[in-house]
Design a protein around this motif. Structure first.
Motif, PDB file in Angstrom:
ATOM      1  N   SER A   1      29.331  22.866  92.290  1.00  0.00           N
ATOM      2  CA  SER A   1      29.514  24.313  92.471  1.00  0.00           C
ATOM      3  C   SER A   1      28.604  25.119  91.540  1.00  0.00           C
ATOM      4  O   SER A   1      28.375  26.307  91.782  1.00  0.00           O
ATOM      5  N   VAL A   2      28.066  24.493  90.513  1.00  0.00           N
ATOM      6  CA  VAL A   2      27.136  25.194  89.610  1.00  0.00           C
ATOM      7  C   VAL A   2      25.737  25.217  90.246  1.00  0.00           C
ATOM      8  O   VAL A   2      25.123  26.281  90.408  1.00  0.00           O
ATOM      9  N   HIS A   3      25.247  24.058  90.645  1.00  0.00           N
ATOM     10  CA  HIS A   3      23.867  23.980  91.149  1.00  0.00           C
ATOM     11  C   HIS A   3      23.723  24.536  92.562  1.00  0.00           C
ATOM     12  O   HIS A   3      22.622  24.919  92.964  1.00  0.00           O
ATOM     13  N   GLU A   4      24.821  24.587  93.311  1.00  0.00           N
ATOM     14  CA  GLU A   4      24.717  25.144  94.662  1.00  0.00           C
ATOM     15  C   GLU A   4      24.462  26.645  94.641  1.00  0.00           C
ATOM     16  O   GLU A   4      24.083  27.236  95.643  1.00  0.00           O
ATOM     17  N   LYS A   5      24.645  27.264  93.474  1.00  0.00           N
ATOM     18  CA  LYS A   5      24.473  28.729  93.381  1.00  0.00           C
ATOM     19  C   LYS A   5      23.003  29.153  93.348  1.00  0.00           C
ATOM     20  O   LYS A   5      22.701  30.328  93.448  1.00  0.00           O
ATOM     21  N   PHE A   6      22.091  28.205  93.162  1.00  0.00           N
ATOM     22  CA  PHE A   6      20.666  28.586  93.164  1.00  0.00           C
ATOM     23  C   PHE A   6      20.184  28.663  94.612  1.00  0.00           C
ATOM     24  O   PHE A   6      20.524  27.799  95.428  1.00  0.00           O
TER      25      PHE A   6
ATOM     26  N   CYS B   1      20.641  20.725  93.298  1.00  0.00           N
ATOM     27  CA  CYS B   1      20.394  21.943  94.093  1.00  0.00           C
ATOM     28  C   CYS B   1      20.129  21.517  95.542  1.00  0.00           C
ATOM     29  O   CYS B   1      19.744  20.374  95.810  1.00  0.00           O
ATOM     30  N   SER B   2      20.271  22.478  96.463  1.00  0.00           N
ATOM     31  CA  SER B   2      20.110  22.138  97.883  1.00  0.00           C
ATOM     32  C   SER B   2      18.661  21.746  98.192  1.00  0.00           C
ATOM     33  O   SER B   2      17.743  22.063  97.425  1.00  0.00           O
TER      34      SER B   2
ATOM     35  N   VAL C   1      16.091  24.585  98.213  1.00  0.00           N
ATOM     36  CA  VAL C   1      15.715  25.059  96.878  1.00  0.00           C
ATOM     37  C   VAL C   1      14.750  24.067  96.224  1.00  0.00           C
ATOM     38  O   VAL C   1      13.723  24.458  95.656  1.00  0.00           O
ATOM     39  N   VAL C   2      15.062  22.782  96.336  1.00  0.00           N
ATOM     40  CA  VAL C   2      14.183  21.760  95.742  1.00  0.00           C
ATOM     41  C   VAL C   2      12.804  21.834  96.410  1.00  0.00           C
ATOM     42  O   VAL C   2      11.773  21.786  95.732  1.00  0.00           O
ATOM     43  N   ALA C   3      12.784  21.983  97.743  1.00  0.00           N
ATOM     44  CA  ALA C   3      11.505  22.023  98.465  1.00  0.00           C
ATOM     45  C   ALA C   3      10.671  23.235  98.055  1.00  0.00           C
ATOM     46  O   ALA C   3       9.439  23.170  98.002  1.00  0.00           O
ATOM     47  N   ALA C   4      11.337  24.339  97.733  1.00  0.00           N
ATOM     48  CA  ALA C   4      10.601  25.570  97.375  1.00  0.00           C
ATOM     49  C   ALA C   4      10.241  25.600  95.887  1.00  0.00           C
ATOM     50  O   ALA C   4       9.566  26.536  95.433  1.00  0.00           O
ATOM     51  N   SER C   5      10.684  24.596  95.117  1.00  0.00           N
ATOM     52  CA  SER C   5      10.414  24.586  93.675  1.00  0.00           C
ATOM     53  C   SER C   5       9.144  23.808  93.379  1.00  0.00           C
ATOM     54  O   SER C   5       8.659  23.049  94.217  1.00  0.00           O
ATOM     55  N   ASP C   6       8.627  23.968  92.152  1.00  0.00           N
ATOM     56  CA  ASP C   6       7.449  23.186  91.766  1.00  0.00           C
ATOM     57  C   ASP C   6       7.855  21.783  91.364  1.00  0.00           C
ATOM     58  O   ASP C   6       7.159  20.815  91.652  1.00  0.00           O
TER      59      ASP C   6
ATOM     60  N   HIS D   1      23.596  16.728  98.099  1.00  0.00           N
ATOM     61  CA  HIS D   1      22.257  17.236  97.756  1.00  0.00           C
ATOM     62  C   HIS D   1      21.430  16.205  96.994  1.00  0.00           C
ATOM     63  O   HIS D   1      20.260  15.983  97.310  1.00  0.00           O
ATOM     64  N   LEU D   2      22.041  15.574  95.986  1.00  0.00           N
ATOM     65  CA  LEU D   2      21.305  14.538  95.255  1.00  0.00           C
ATOM     66  C   LEU D   2      20.906  13.414  96.216  1.00  0.00           C
ATOM     67  O   LEU D   2      19.786  12.916  96.175  1.00  0.00           O
TER      68      LEU D   2
END
Ligand code: 13P
Ligand code: SF4
Length: 368
Positions: free
Chosen positions: A231-236, A259-260, A263-268, A186-187
């Motif tokens: 496994s923590v950030h994949e939960k968003f 985060c995936s 999720v990053v694309a849908a975030s501000d 993801h990163l």
């Protein structure tokens, strides 16, 4: 650090009676030992640590800041690292041999770092070099074992952290036509996308199947992403973002780039731990934030900014369980064992591995 290493018979576990000691007594003893050792003792703490530990830290930071602080500390005889195993390894490699790095609980590993081992790395590299020739450079997230860092260092590559991934990836692409990025797909994907590389030019390497998952020809692939994740950030999820906006569209969404992509694309906003902390600190009073990162940090930000409305992006979120292994009893135990001249949790990376891993770490530290 793999599970088998953690449960090796040589690894001593904390005596039960530490759990019975009162918070007040533990706090008094930690303060006493800190005062007695002065600058001979240094306690760095990652932002994801619990408050009960962070309050004793001499410095707090994200992975990059803590690596930089370690590289600059020549004085402390004992560095009691409050974070996870790969961070303590990095600190050991960046400090002098006469300095001792201690991890208060050897079970504080990182599931992401365990997603890439050296055997898998050799197999992946051989296969990729046979497909792409030698026009490929490896980059490893610091969230990886020391021997992976050494492999990367030996093959002209560098480490990255979430704070400097863009700069280091741009550097790597100036050296070679394509990059193998591990272990966090993801990163890697989010960073390459930020540099303008289309998702279609990226392919995933699956270390289990030992296969490159793509329909495209080798010439079309620029970024090879190791199939690993946090496994923590994949939960968003994107649904979490929708749920927040159903409640109130004024919430701004800020997430960590582990985060995936969806999720990053849908975030501000998206950025490293430090970026998240700085953004919240400089935002106006009354602003509303949903944060997609580790719970201990989100809860701390909520307490530090009572004038802002802050929530976790995922209301059912748990903290990083391995980061949470470090607690006040383990910190006190580690300090008392130093005091008894019988330290536990000592992290010593093999000198051969250190030599090559330092090539990768120093390339990164020279870029940022
Ligand atoms: P940073 O400290 O680089 O933000 O990384 C977050 C993380 O997951 C550490 O394990
Ligand atoms: Fe590893 Fe994720 Fe925990 Fe960081 S938050 S230590 S990457 S499992």
């Amino acid at each position: 650090m793999a599970l088998l290493d953690i449960i090796r018979p040589g690894n001593v576990t904390m005596p039960e009676y530490y759990k019975q000691r009162t918070e007040q007594e533990m706090s008094r003893r930690i303060g006493e030992i800190k005062r007695a050792y002065g600058t001979d003792l240094f306690i760095p703490g990652h932002h994801y640590q619990k408050d009960e530990v962070i309050r004793f830290a001499d410095t707090t930071g994200d992975s990059l800041q803590l690596a930089q602080v370690a590289a600059g500390n020549q004085k402390a005889k004992y560095i009691v690292f409050c974070g996870v195993h790969f961070m303590a390894e990095t600190t050991d490699m960046l400090t002098h041999d006469r300095q001792m790095v201690v991890l208060p609980d050897m079970r504080a590993g990182c599931s992401m770092a365990d997603m890439a081992n050296l055997t898998q790395m050799h197999r992946a590299w051989n296969s990729l070099v046979s497909q792409f020739g030698d026009n490929i450079i490896p980059l490893t997230y610091v969230n990886s074992t020391a021997d992976i860092k050494a492999f990367v260092g030996q093959h002209e590559g560098a480490t990255v952290t979430s704070s400097n991934a863009k700069k280091v990836l741009a550097w790597a692409l100036s050296k070679k036509a394509r990059v193998l990025f591990l272990p966090d797909q993801h990163l890697g994907r989010n960073t390459a996308f930020d540099l303008g590389i289309p998702l279609t030019d990226m392919a995933v390497w699956d270390p289990e199947q030992e296969a490159l998952l793509t329909q495209r020809t080798p010439d079309e692939i620029k970024i090879i992403l190791w199939k690993g994740h946090c496994s923590v950030h994949e939960k968003f999820t994107v649904q979490n973002i929708r749920d927040i906006h159903v409640r109130d569209t004024n919430f701004r969404i800020i997430v960590h780039p582990e985060c995936s992509r969806d999720v990053v694309a849908a975030s501000d906003l998206a950025g490293s731990t430090k970026y998240i902390i700085d953004t919240i600190a400089s935002s106006p009073s009354g602003s509303k934030w949903a944060i997609g990162t580790e719970m201990n940090l989100v809860n701390r930000l909520i307490r530090q900014h009572p004038d802002k409305h802050i929530v976790s992006l995922n209301p059912d979120m748990c903290p990083c369980l391995t980061m949470n292994r470090i607690d006040m009893p383990h910190l006190l135990w580690a300090l008392e064992r130093i005091e008894q001249d019988d330290p536990v949790g000592v992290i010593r990376v093999d000198p051969c591995i250190t030599r090559y891993a330092l090539l990768a770490l120093n390339r990164m530290l020279n870029i940022v």
